[in-house]
Design an enzyme around this catalytic site. Structure first.
Site, short mmCIF file in Angstrom:
data_model
loop_
_atom_site.label_atom_id
_atom_site.label_comp_id
_atom_site.label_asym_id
_atom_site.label_seq_id
_atom_site.Cartn_x
_atom_site.Cartn_y
_atom_site.Cartn_z
N GLU A 190 12.25 8.43 2.93
CA GLU A 190 13.49 8.64 2.56
C GLU A 190 14.11 10.38 3.13
O GLU A 190 15.18 10.11 3.75
CB GLU A 190 12.65 9.70 0.76
CG GLU A 190 13.77 9.87 -0.80
CD GLU A 190 12.41 9.91 -1.58
OE1 GLU A 190 12.44 9.55 -2.64
OE2 GLU A 190 11.91 11.08 -1.37
N ASP A 246 3.28 3.32 -4.72
CA ASP A 246 2.97 3.51 -6.01
C ASP A 246 3.90 4.35 -6.41
O ASP A 246 4.40 5.40 -6.58
CB ASP A 246 1.47 3.66 -5.82
CG ASP A 246 1.63 5.70 -5.20
OD1 ASP A 246 2.53 5.79 -4.23
OD2 ASP A 246 1.11 6.58 -5.27
N LYS A 276 16.41 4.76 1.87
CA LYS A 276 16.89 5.49 1.59
C LYS A 276 17.81 6.57 1.97
O LYS A 276 17.62 7.32 2.30
CB LYS A 276 16.21 6.30 0.10
CG LYS A 276 15.20 5.50 -0.98
CD LYS A 276 15.07 7.18 -2.06
CE LYS A 276 13.84 5.95 -2.99
NZ LYS A 276 12.86 7.27 -4.15
N PHE A 281 13.28 5.93 -7.83
CA PHE A 281 11.61 6.02 -7.35
C PHE A 281 11.42 4.68 -7.48
O PHE A 281 11.65 4.02 -9.12
CB PHE A 281 10.98 6.53 -8.08
CG PHE A 281 9.40 6.42 -8.18
CD1 PHE A 281 9.67 7.82 -6.59
CD2 PHE A 281 8.37 6.36 -8.50
CE1 PHE A 281 8.45 8.05 -6.41
CE2 PHE A 281 7.17 6.41 -8.19
CZ PHE A 281 7.20 7.05 -7.00
N GLU A 301 6.18 1.99 8.01
CA GLU A 301 5.49 2.41 7.19
C GLU A 301 6.58 2.20 5.97
O GLU A 301 7.62 1.47 5.85
CB GLU A 301 6.53 3.75 7.50
CG GLU A 301 6.90 4.59 6.65
CD GLU A 301 5.83 5.74 5.65
OE1 GLU A 301 4.97 4.65 5.29
OE2 GLU A 301 5.84 6.85 5.47
N ASP A 302 6.48 1.56 4.96
CA ASP A 302 7.21 1.66 3.27
C ASP A 302 8.15 2.27 2.96
O ASP A 302 9.27 1.41 3.09
CB ASP A 302 6.20 1.68 2.29
CG ASP A 302 5.97 3.12 2.03
OD1 ASP A 302 6.35 4.13 2.74
OD2 ASP A 302 4.83 3.53 1.18
N LYS A 328 -1.07 4.70 2.17
CA LYS A 328 -1.25 3.23 1.73
C LYS A 328 -0.02 2.83 1.38
O LYS A 328 -0.07 1.37 1.56
CB LYS A 328 -2.14 3.86 1.33
CG LYS A 328 -3.11 4.53 0.92
CD LYS A 328 -4.03 5.09 -0.73
CE LYS A 328 -5.04 6.01 -0.39
NZ LYS A 328 -5.67 6.41 -2.24
N GLY A 329 0.96 3.79 1.42
CA GLY A 329 1.98 2.48 1.00
C GLY A 329 2.47 1.03 1.90
O GLY A 329 2.97 -0.01 1.78
#
Ligand code: IMP
Ligand code: MG
Length: 176
Positions: A102, A158, A130, A151, A98-99, A42-43
Site C-alpha cells: 500500500e 485479515d 494499491k 480495504f 508479501e500479501d 501473517k497475510g
C-alpha cells in the site's frame, strides 16, 4: 465483532491463474539458482503456499513477521519486526513474498533491513498492489493484481485477525 460476507473482488480461479503466472516468471528469472523465499507473516501464508508449490526451483522457505497495522483499517506508518529470520542470508538470492503493498513503508523497511545482512540480491513479490496509495518509491519485481484503494480481506488478508481463510479476495461495501 459483527461478521459480514465480503463482496468478491478476485475469485479463487483468477487467483490460481495469476499465481501460476507469477511462479512461472520467477522460475524463468532465477533459472539454475536456488532462492530463499521469505514470507511476511501473517497475510502472505496462503499466497506463499500456492506460489512455492508452482516454483520449479530449489526454494529455502523462511518467515518473518512485521506489524504496521493496529489490526484494523489503517496503517500506523511505523513498522516493527515481531519475528526475525532464523538463519543468516549473506550471499543468498532473496525473494520477499508479501500479501499487499500500500504505502510501501513495510517493504521499504524490510528490504533495507535485509540488505544490511549482505544477501546477493533482494527482490519483491506481492499479490496485491494499491499503487495509488504509495508513499515511498520502491520497485516491485512481481505484482499479481493492481487494485483500487479498497480495504480487502481473504486469501490470507485479515480484518481484526479474521477472514484470512476465505478462498477469494473480497471487500466490504460500507468500508473504504
Ligand atoms: P504498507 O506498509 O502501507 O505498504 O502496508 C502493507 C501492509 O498493510 C500489508 O502487509 C498488510 O498487512 C496491510 N494492509 C494494507 N492494505 C490492506 C488491506 O486492504 N487489507 C488488509 N491488510 C492490508
Ligand atoms: Mg502484511
Amino acid at each position: 465483532m459483527e461478521f459480514k460476507t465480503p463482496k468478491i473482488l478476485i475469485d479463487d480461479q483468477s487467483l490460481k491463474v495469476r499465481v501460476s503466472e507469477l511462479a512461472r516468471d520467477i522460475t524463468r528469472d532465477y533459472a539454475g539458482r536456488n532462492i530463499v523465499v521469505i514470507a511476511v507473516l501473517k497475510g502472505s501464508f496462503l499466497f506463499l503456499a500456492d506460489l512455492v508449490r508452482q516454483i520449479d526451483l530449489h526454494c529455502y522457505v523462511e518467515f518473518l513477521e512485521v506489524q504496521s497495522y493496529d489490526g484494523g483499517l489503517k496503517s500506523r506508518g511505523v513498522v516493527k519486526m515481531t519475528k526475525d529470520l532464523t538463519y543468516p542470508i549473506a550471499g543468498m538470492d532473496i525473494l520477499i513474498v508479501e500479501d499487499i503493498i500500500e504505502t510501501g513503508l513495510t517493504l521499504d523497511y524490510l528490504k533495507r533491513n535485509l540488505k544490511t545482512r549482505n544477501p546477493k540480491s533482494v527482490k519483491i513479490c506481492v499479490l496485491l498492489n494499491k499503487e495509488e496509495k504509495r508513499k515511498v518509491d520502491i520497485a516491485v519485481d512481481y505484482s499479481g493484481f493492481k487494485i483500487d484503494d479498497k480495504f480487502v480481506v481473504g486469501y490470507g488478508l485479515d480484518y481484526m485477525g479474521y477472514y484470512r481463510n476465505l478462498k477469494y479476495v473480497g471487500y466490504f461495501e460500507d468500508i473504504i
